[in-house]
Design a protein around this motif. Structure first.
Motif, mmCIF file in Angstrom:
data_model
loop_
_atom_site.group_PDB
_atom_site.id
_atom_site.type_symbol
_atom_site.label_atom_id
_atom_site.label_comp_id
_atom_site.label_asym_id
_atom_site.label_seq_id
_atom_site.Cartn_x
_atom_site.Cartn_y
_atom_site.Cartn_z
ATOM 1 N N PRO A 1 10.694 3.908 -13.545
ATOM 2 C CA PRO A 1 11.574 2.781 -14.076
ATOM 3 C C PRO A 1 12.182 2.340 -12.783
ATOM 4 N N VAL A 2 12.471 3.429 -11.824
ATOM 5 C CA VAL A 2 13.146 2.738 -10.568
ATOM 6 C C VAL A 2 12.246 1.937 -9.716
ATOM 7 N N PHE A 3 10.942 2.363 -9.642
ATOM 8 C CA PHE A 3 9.982 1.618 -9.053
ATOM 9 C C PHE A 3 10.032 0.061 -9.775
ATOM 10 N N ALA A 4 9.871 0.077 -11.112
ATOM 11 C CA ALA A 4 9.870 -1.237 -11.769
ATOM 12 C C ALA A 4 10.971 -2.207 -11.487
ATOM 13 N N ILE A 5 12.107 -1.699 -11.028
ATOM 14 C CA ILE A 5 13.374 -2.475 -10.737
ATOM 15 C C ILE A 5 13.274 -2.724 -9.197
ATOM 16 N N GLU B 1 11.957 -19.767 -1.021
ATOM 17 C CA GLU B 1 12.349 -20.932 -1.684
ATOM 18 C C GLU B 1 13.810 -20.642 -2.330
ATOM 19 N N SER B 2 14.857 -20.884 -1.716
ATOM 20 C CA SER B 2 16.078 -20.422 -2.186
ATOM 21 C C SER B 2 16.495 -20.860 -3.816
ATOM 22 N N LYS B 3 15.660 -22.329 -4.391
ATOM 23 C CA LYS B 3 16.150 -22.592 -5.432
ATOM 24 C C LYS B 3 15.141 -22.321 -6.600
ATOM 25 N N TRP B 4 14.026 -21.723 -5.952
ATOM 26 C CA TRP B 4 12.667 -21.458 -6.897
ATOM 27 C C TRP B 4 13.266 -20.136 -7.699
ATOM 28 N N PHE B 5 12.542 -20.120 -9.174
ATOM 29 C CA PHE B 5 12.730 -18.954 -9.875
ATOM 30 C C PHE B 5 11.332 -18.867 -10.958
ATOM 31 N N SER B 6 11.215 -17.487 -11.023
ATOM 32 C CA SER B 6 10.004 -17.464 -12.147
ATOM 33 C C SER B 6 10.356 -15.934 -12.506
ATOM 34 N N THR B 7 10.479 -15.644 -13.776
ATOM 35 C CA THR B 7 10.814 -14.300 -14.340
ATOM 36 C C THR B 7 9.933 -13.421 -14.259
ATOM 37 N N ILE B 8 8.731 -13.909 -14.258
ATOM 38 C CA ILE B 8 7.625 -12.839 -14.299
ATOM 39 C C ILE B 8 7.178 -12.565 -12.754
ATOM 40 N N PHE B 9 7.764 -12.697 -11.620
ATOM 41 C CA PHE B 9 7.402 -12.911 -10.345
ATOM 42 C C PHE B 9 7.156 -11.466 -9.761
ATOM 43 N N GLY B 10 8.399 -10.592 -10.399
ATOM 44 C CA GLY B 10 8.138 -8.997 -9.729
ATOM 45 C C GLY B 10 6.939 -8.462 -10.562
ATOM 46 N N VAL B 11 6.407 -8.907 -11.845
ATOM 47 C CA VAL B 11 5.247 -8.333 -12.428
ATOM 48 C C VAL B 11 4.011 -8.634 -11.565
ATOM 49 N N TYR B 12 4.128 -9.966 -11.039
ATOM 50 C CA TYR B 12 2.969 -10.423 -10.302
ATOM 51 C C TYR B 12 2.727 -9.793 -8.926
ATOM 52 N N LEU B 13 4.005 -9.411 -8.459
ATOM 53 C CA LEU B 13 3.766 -8.612 -7.136
ATOM 54 C C LEU B 13 3.305 -7.194 -7.488
ATOM 55 N N ILE C 1 0.994 -1.261 -0.134
ATOM 56 C CA ILE C 1 -0.092 0.067 0.080
ATOM 57 C C ILE C 1 0.804 1.330 0.030
ATOM 58 N N ALA C 2 2.110 1.243 0.854
ATOM 59 C CA ALA C 2 2.831 2.326 0.748
ATOM 60 C C ALA C 2 3.529 2.655 -0.551
ATOM 61 N N VAL C 3 4.183 1.838 -0.966
ATOM 62 C CA VAL C 3 4.972 2.125 -2.225
ATOM 63 C C VAL C 3 3.928 1.994 -3.349
ATOM 64 N N GLY C 4 3.000 1.356 -3.314
ATOM 65 C CA GLY C 4 2.045 1.563 -4.537
ATOM 66 C C GLY C 4 1.293 2.739 -4.553
ATOM 67 N N SER C 5 0.846 3.418 -3.413
ATOM 68 C CA SER C 5 0.208 4.754 -3.433
ATOM 69 C C SER C 5 1.367 5.807 -4.264
ATOM 70 N N LEU C 6 2.654 5.729 -3.751
ATOM 71 C CA LEU C 6 3.611 6.571 -4.402
ATOM 72 C C LEU C 6 3.605 6.360 -5.887
ATOM 73 N N PHE C 7 3.462 5.223 -6.226
ATOM 74 C CA PHE C 7 3.528 4.866 -7.690
ATOM 75 C C PHE C 7 2.226 5.392 -8.270
ATOM 76 N N LEU C 8 1.008 5.260 -7.618
ATOM 77 C CA LEU C 8 -0.012 5.978 -8.253
ATOM 78 C C LEU C 8 0.131 7.538 -8.317
ATOM 79 N N ILE D 1 14.487 1.133 0.089
ATOM 80 C CA ILE D 1 13.620 1.916 0.874
ATOM 81 C C ILE D 1 14.164 3.282 0.881
ATOM 82 N N LEU D 2 15.436 3.545 1.009
ATOM 83 C CA LEU D 2 15.855 4.662 0.897
ATOM 84 C C LEU D 2 15.529 5.515 -0.411
ATOM 85 N N LEU D 3 15.752 4.735 -1.535
ATOM 86 C CA LEU D 3 15.389 5.140 -2.828
ATOM 87 C C LEU D 3 13.932 5.604 -2.797
ATOM 88 N N TRP D 4 13.175 4.985 -2.412
ATOM 89 C CA TRP D 4 11.689 5.252 -2.439
ATOM 90 C C TRP D 4 11.421 6.333 -1.558
#
Lengths: 396, 388
Positions: free
Chosen positions: A180-184, A198-210, A57-64, A142-145
């Motif tokens: 773009p900073v937010f995207a990264i 899960e240290s071994k799991w990976f999904s390249t779309i995961f950031g977009v999901y969040l 909510i906090a960073v999402g609102s900044l994005f809005l 966090i400092l960037l935000w």
């Protein structure tokens, strides 16, 4: 400008708001400490769920806020302050993250040298996944935000007095850099805090999901507060259902977007059928988790999709309030579904515990208190914004 | 002013957005129902100023969207899970996750096309797509920088003189009568338009082809078409003999084609006994293989009535006493080994299938030489079938 001033009078929120916030925070803190004492392992996971919910909510609102500036939108200007006030909780992340730092060994298997040693994959990953670098990353993000939060909202507030249009221009520049900073950073947040459970799991779309969930729930928080505040006369009187309709449309859009992303992630893993990827979904299909997964599909996609589909729904104030609360709850469920299964490393059956549900009280309490404090100090409507009049005149 | 023409509407032009919005509001207030507004760009708030309710087109979209979803899902279910099963990627035949993207796309496609076509159909009353406003000075003005409002003659309270007065009162700077064209034009079927459509079709498909097949493949974008890998029937320097394909290990045998030890020898009947039990399934298999491989020369019923009409030595009847008295193994041997002019069928027909053919030949022979008792048994069965 006289029109603007006649429609809005600044007044503090009623006392009940700070009371509710304070009570939630107090109860939550007590129970939360109890939770850590009873079962610090489970409590760290439960705390993480609520922490990410809060962060969303906090960073999402900044994005809005940034989105409004970058797109030069004016319809959302009359209630941009609401998102700014939610983003005002961002500085607290620096404190709220501390309990997690103390519990990294509970949360992350990769933080155990013994577990990593001898495992080719984890040894290769350890250049990135190691506790000191992890903490540096988290703090840096966090400092960037915070930097962008301070710069953007400072300009926005200054404009209330000076009505200086240059401030809008500056904020547009800042926002265009922030996006773009937010995207990264949101991708890294998703990877660091959730995927690496899960240290071994990976999904390249995961950031977009969040990201999809983050924007979704920030919109819900905004919609709910905007309607509530308007109903009780704390916003400008010219806000009308056309504005709500646009908020409803965005929530609907992000419902569909989340569904799209969540399904894309699932389908690729299902199609590839590689054991190093599928196990993550298998965990969420084991024991009682199956029902949580099904519940998530229904509550996160099907209900809001049909609940927000029609024009009537998007202009109906009651429906919008209901759906925004619903969305906030479901985003919590989503974070729960992402994080909690990582807890049971050997036995994946779902187990219920009261500890899981005490931390939201803390974080919601904080959001309310911070919001209240901000509303006391600053205008809830950006009265000096040159786009405000156009925003108030907004028609479908 | 021509009298023979039918009046469609009276059209008024305005100079600014504010004027047109207030004009629309006043027209609504004056009680006109059949009027329309034309503007060079979408004007926010116009729907409400015109007193328009929600468009019903959404229901068309919803219906066709759901219809598209149901249609394509049932179609995939029927073709993959019912009619023609093919294993794709080791997934179940009813692979719901794999169907979802297609269902989604089709939902969008049906919904979008239905919305556009539905809207055009309602608005233009297709196929007559000529609107009286077409090619009028009014239309030229509102697709430039003016804002227009038309009150149609069909409106209940339409009275030409009053309407003109009313529009003048609203501040229109120009008022124009709009008439129906003398004869209805079906512009959709005009050769010019059809030619245009054809050109667009050819151009878009050509462009798509060039883009997808040529432009997107400009080096280095070869989309993994060229890989350093072994290709069937191609040479390779990876192996000493420069052949890409590896010969199978010596002694490799294809499944179901274990070599026949009595090849080229007289019949070893004693050792060959029929391993199959002539169940219905086996007989169906035998029938299929017989019809495929044997019937061209020996006839559909093994009666030696060749379809080859003398282009090849006619296969003899299989109902001779000789063959009836042959042990199963002998017929098997002939199929496997061939006999004189008849070639060996060992490479085409697996062992199991060969035995099934033998079983089926026995059935044919029995049918050709049926005894009375057989007839009775058959009758009994068919009578009981009828009774059931």
């Amino acid at each position: 400008m006289s029109k603007i001033e006649s429609g809005y009078n600044k007044k503090s929120l009623p006392n009940s708001v700070s009371k509710i916030g304070g009570t939630l925070l107090a109860i939550g803190l007590l129970l939360g400490i109890a939770g850590f004492l009873v079962d610090s392992y489970r409590a760290s996971y439960a705390y993480l769920v609520s922490f990410i919910f809060f962060l969303s909510i906090a960073v999402g609102s900044l994005f809005l806020v940034a989105l409004e500036y970058a797109a030069n939108a004016d319809w959302s200007t009359p209630f941009r302050r609401i998102s700014e006030f939610f983003a005002a909780s961002l500085p607290l992340l620096l404190i709220l993250v501390v309990p997690l730092f103390f519990n990294t060994s509970n949360l992350f298997l990769w933080s155990h040298a013994g577990y990593v040693h001898g495992d080719k994959m984890l040894e290769a990953k350890s250049a990135y996944l190691n506790t000191p670098f992890f903490m540096v990353r988290v703090i840096a993000i966090i400092l960037l935000w915070l930097f962008f939060y301070w710069m953007i909202t400072k300009n926005s507030r200054k404009q209330d007095e000076t009505k200086d249009q240059v401030l809008t221009k500056r904020n547009i520049t800042l926002s265009v850099i922030f996006i773009p900073v937010f995207a990264i950073t949101i991708t890294l947040t998703a990877i660091d805090w959730i995927m690496s459970l899960e240290s071994k799991w990976f999904s390249t779309i995961f950031g977009v999901y969040l990201f999809a969930g983050v924007v979704w729930c920030s919109l819900a928080a905004l919609t709910f507060s905007a309607i509530k505040l308007k109903e009780n006369g704390y916003l400008h009187s010219a806000i009308k259902e056309d504005h709500y309709y646009s908020l409803g449309t965005l929530m609907f859009a992000f419902t569909a977007f989340w569904g799209y992303i969540a399904f894309s992630q699932y389908m690729l893993v299902w199609y590839g059928n590689l054991p190093e990827e599928t196990f993550w979904f298998m965990q969420r299909w084991d024991g009682g988790w199956k029902f949580v997964s099904i519940l998530l599909i229904i509550t996160h996609f099907i209900v809001p999709f049909f609940g927000l589909l029609s024009y009537e729904a998007k202009t109906n104030v009651k429906r919008l309030k209901f759906m925004s609360v619903w969305i906030l709850c479901v985003h919590f469920l989503d974070m729960y579904w992402l994080i909690m299964p990582g807890m049971s490393r050997n036995n994946h059956a779902y187990s219920f515990s009261w500890i899981d549900f005490v931390f939201p009280l803390v974080f919601i309490g904080i959001l309310i208190l911070v919001f209240n404090k901000m509303a006391e100090k600053f205008n809830l409507v950006p009265v000096g914004d040159p786009k405000l009049q156009r925003g108030l005149n907004f028609h479908l | 002013m021509p009298d023979n023409k039918k009046l469609h509407s009276v059209a008024a032009l305005f100079n600014s957005v504010d004027e047109i919005i207030s004009a629309a509001k006043k027209t609504t207030a004056a009680g006109y129902k059949k009027f329309d507004v034309n503007t060079p760009y979408p004007v926010h708030g116009m729907d409400r100023a015109m007193g328009m309710g929600q468009s019903k087109i959404g229901f068309v979209t919803l219906f066709f969207g759901l219809f598209g979803a149901a249609f394509i899902f049932l179609f995939m279910w029927w073709s993959f899970a019912v009619s023609y099963n093919i294993v794709v990627g080791g997934k179940p035949f009813l692979a719901v996750p794999a169907f979802i993207p297609i269902t989604f796309e089709t939902t969008v496609l049906f919904a979008a096309i239905a919305t556009v076509v539905g809207m055009l159909a309602v608005y233009f009353k297709l196929p007559n797509n000529s609107h009286p406003l077409h090619d009028t000075d009014y239309m030229k003005a509102v697709s430039g920088d003016k804002f227009g409002l038309v009150i149609e003659a069909e409106d209940k309270q339409f009275d030409k003189a009053k309407v003109i007065e009313f529009l003048k009162g609203l501040g229109a700077y120009k008022i124009e009568d709009i008439y129906y064209p003398e004869q209805e034009k079906f512009r959709m079927f005009e050769p010019k338009f059809l030619l245009f459509l054809a050109i667009v079709a050819v151009a878009t498909s050509g462009l798509t082809y060039v883009t997808l097949n040529k432009l997107m493949y400009i080096t280095p974008f070869d989309w993994m078409d060229f890989q350093s890998k072994l290709t069937a029937q191609k040479g390779s320097n990876m192996f000493a003999n420069h052949e890409g394909m590896r010969p199978p290990v010596e002694g490799t045998v294809a499944r179901g084609f274990i070599p026949y030890p009595y090849k080229g020898q007289p019949m070893p009947v004693e050792v060959l006994s029929n391993p199959t039990i002539p169940t219905k399934q086996i007989l169906e298999l035998g029938k299929g293989k017989f019809l495929t491989f044997c019937s061209p020369c020996h006839g559909n019923f093994g009666e030696g009535e060749s379809r080859l009409r003398g282009q090849f030595p006619v296969g003899p009847t299989l109902h001779s006493d000789k063959i009836i008295n042959y042990p199963d193994g002998m017929i098997y041997h002939i199929i496997t080994n061939g006999q004189n002019a008849m070639p060996s069928y060992a490479p085409q027909i697996t062992r199991h299938e060969r035995w099934a053919i033998v079983d089926y030949i026995r059935v044919l022979q029995r049918a050709q030489n049926a005894k009375e008792s057989d007839l009775k048994a058959v009758n009994k069965e068919s009578v009981s079938n009828v009774q059931n």
